[in-house]
Design an enzyme around this catalytic site. Structure first.
Site, PDB file in Angstrom:
ATOM      1  N   ASP A  40     -30.022  15.015  15.037  1.00  0.00           N
ATOM      2  CA  ASP A  40     -30.543  13.718  15.487  1.00  0.00           C
ATOM      3  C   ASP A  40     -31.283  13.950  16.808  1.00  0.00           C
ATOM      4  O   ASP A  40     -31.125  14.980  17.467  1.00  0.00           O
ATOM      5  CB  ASP A  40     -29.405  12.719  15.700  1.00  0.00           C
ATOM      6  CG  ASP A  40     -29.844  11.259  15.593  1.00  0.00           C
ATOM      7  OD1 ASP A  40     -29.540  10.608  14.578  1.00  0.00           O
ATOM      8  OD2 ASP A  40     -30.516  10.764  16.534  1.00  0.00           O
ATOM      9  N   TYR A 156     -42.633   0.249   6.993  1.00  0.00           N
ATOM     10  CA  TYR A 156     -41.307   0.658   6.510  1.00  0.00           C
ATOM     11  C   TYR A 156     -41.251   0.652   4.969  1.00  0.00           C
ATOM     12  O   TYR A 156     -40.845   1.648   4.348  1.00  0.00           O
ATOM     13  CB  TYR A 156     -40.244  -0.287   7.081  1.00  0.00           C
ATOM     14  CG  TYR A 156     -38.845   0.080   6.648  1.00  0.00           C
ATOM     15  CD1 TYR A 156     -38.255   1.272   7.067  1.00  0.00           C
ATOM     16  CD2 TYR A 156     -38.101  -0.762   5.820  1.00  0.00           C
ATOM     17  CE1 TYR A 156     -36.961   1.613   6.672  1.00  0.00           C
ATOM     18  CE2 TYR A 156     -36.809  -0.430   5.427  1.00  0.00           C
ATOM     19  CZ  TYR A 156     -36.253   0.763   5.856  1.00  0.00           C
ATOM     20  OH  TYR A 156     -34.983   1.107   5.457  1.00  0.00           O
TER      21      TYR A 156
END
Ligand SMILES: NC(=O)c1ccc[n+]([C@@H]2O[C@H](COP(=O)([O-])OP(=O)(O)OC[C@H]3O[C@@H](n4cnc5c(N)ncnc54)[C@H](O)[C@@H]3O)[C@@H](O)[C@H]2O)c1
Length: 257
Positions: A40, A156
């Site tokens: 991450d 998105y």
């Protein structure tokens, strides 16, 4: 008749592992005895996860928008536990921007993280797994938004629609190498994300339209990922599994017609 080869994942790389869904997937795989490399942008959150977990967890910081670095990143992840057989692409951005006001950089950032990085990481991972000859699994965390547009989310929804096709394309070409490639498509999952905050009106409205009488939680998605990486899903590849409390069936909040 010969029984299909039954292989459990042993070493997994999970992106977005500092996030709600990615962390749940990492914990679930770890419970099943899988060694997990957590990846991450938010290294501090990863360190907390590693500290909390007793199983083999290792953390690697990555910026998925830095595409040129991703093959080296996969090599580094490979070295951590001496191989990889599973890649879970769970990192994702879902910011809101009305179509007429959306800037190119907003579009690009969502495409970079949600789609282009998945391509680059999956290709680098697959090259190594093909060389190793072990077979393996890729699971992409898509979204119900891949099939249904919504306001403020043109970038998105488009990225997730692309991800569904990327899943099929990879599945088609990697089957001969025994690499399964599937997607899980969550409905609304309660994660209370710092990275992807949602408006109260949106949350109320999306909850209201869900048929199943409880909220979705990250563990629902982790369970589906574990199934797709497990022995009972040996003959499943190129699939997208909706885990959405029935949201894909329609809007349960509409009154009788
Ligand atoms: N929560 C939902 O309702 C929902 C519904 C459908 C699909 N999804 C998908 O599930 C996935 C996880 O979402 P979540 O709800 O857990 O969100 P989250 O915000 O909790 O997690 C997303 C993670 O991605 C990481 N990330 C973002 N940009 C990055 C970058 N450039 N490099 C590396 N890491 C980066 C963030 O740091 C964060 O930890 C996403 O792909 C999302 O699109 C979520």
């Amino acid at each position: 008749m010969s029984t299909p080869e039954r292989k459990q994942p042993r070493i997994a790389l999970v992106t977005g592992a500092a996030g709600g869904i990615g962390a749940a997937i990492a914990r679930r795989l770890s419970k099943e005895g899988v060694k997990v490399v957590l990846a991450d942008l938010r290294a501090d959150h990863l360190a907390a996860l590693v500290a909390e977990n007793s199983g083999p967890f290792a953390a690697l910081e990555v910026d998925l928008t830095d595409r040129a670095s991703l093959p080296d990143f996969v090599d580094r992840a490979w070295e951590v536990f001496g191989g990889l057989d599973t890649l879970i692409n769970a990192a994702g951005l879902y910011p809101s921007a009305p179509l007429l006001e959306m800037r190119d950089d907003q579009w690009d950032q969502v495409m970079d993280v949600n789609l282009s990085a998945v391509f680059s990481l999956s290709r680098a991972f697959a090259r190594r797994v093909v060389d190793a000859g072990t077979g393996g699994h890729i699971v992409n965390i898509s979204s119900g938004a891949s099939a249904r547009a919504r306001r403020g989310a043109a970038h998105y929804c488009t990225s997730k629609a692309g991800l569904d096709m990327l899943t099929k394309a990879f599945a088609l070409e990697l089957a001969e190498h025994r690499i399964h490639v599937n997607a899980v498509s969550p409905g609304f999952i309660e994660v209370d994300s710092e990275v992807n905050p949602l408006g109260a009106d949106y949350v109320r409205s999306i909850r209201g339209g869900q048929p199943w009488p409880r909220a979705g939680v990250p563990e629902d998605i982790a369970g589906a990922v574990a199934y797709l990486c497990g022995p009972d899903a040996e003959w499943i590849t190129g699939a997208s599994l909706s885990v959405d409390g029935g949201a894909g069936t329609g809007n349960a909040a509409l009154p009788l017609s």
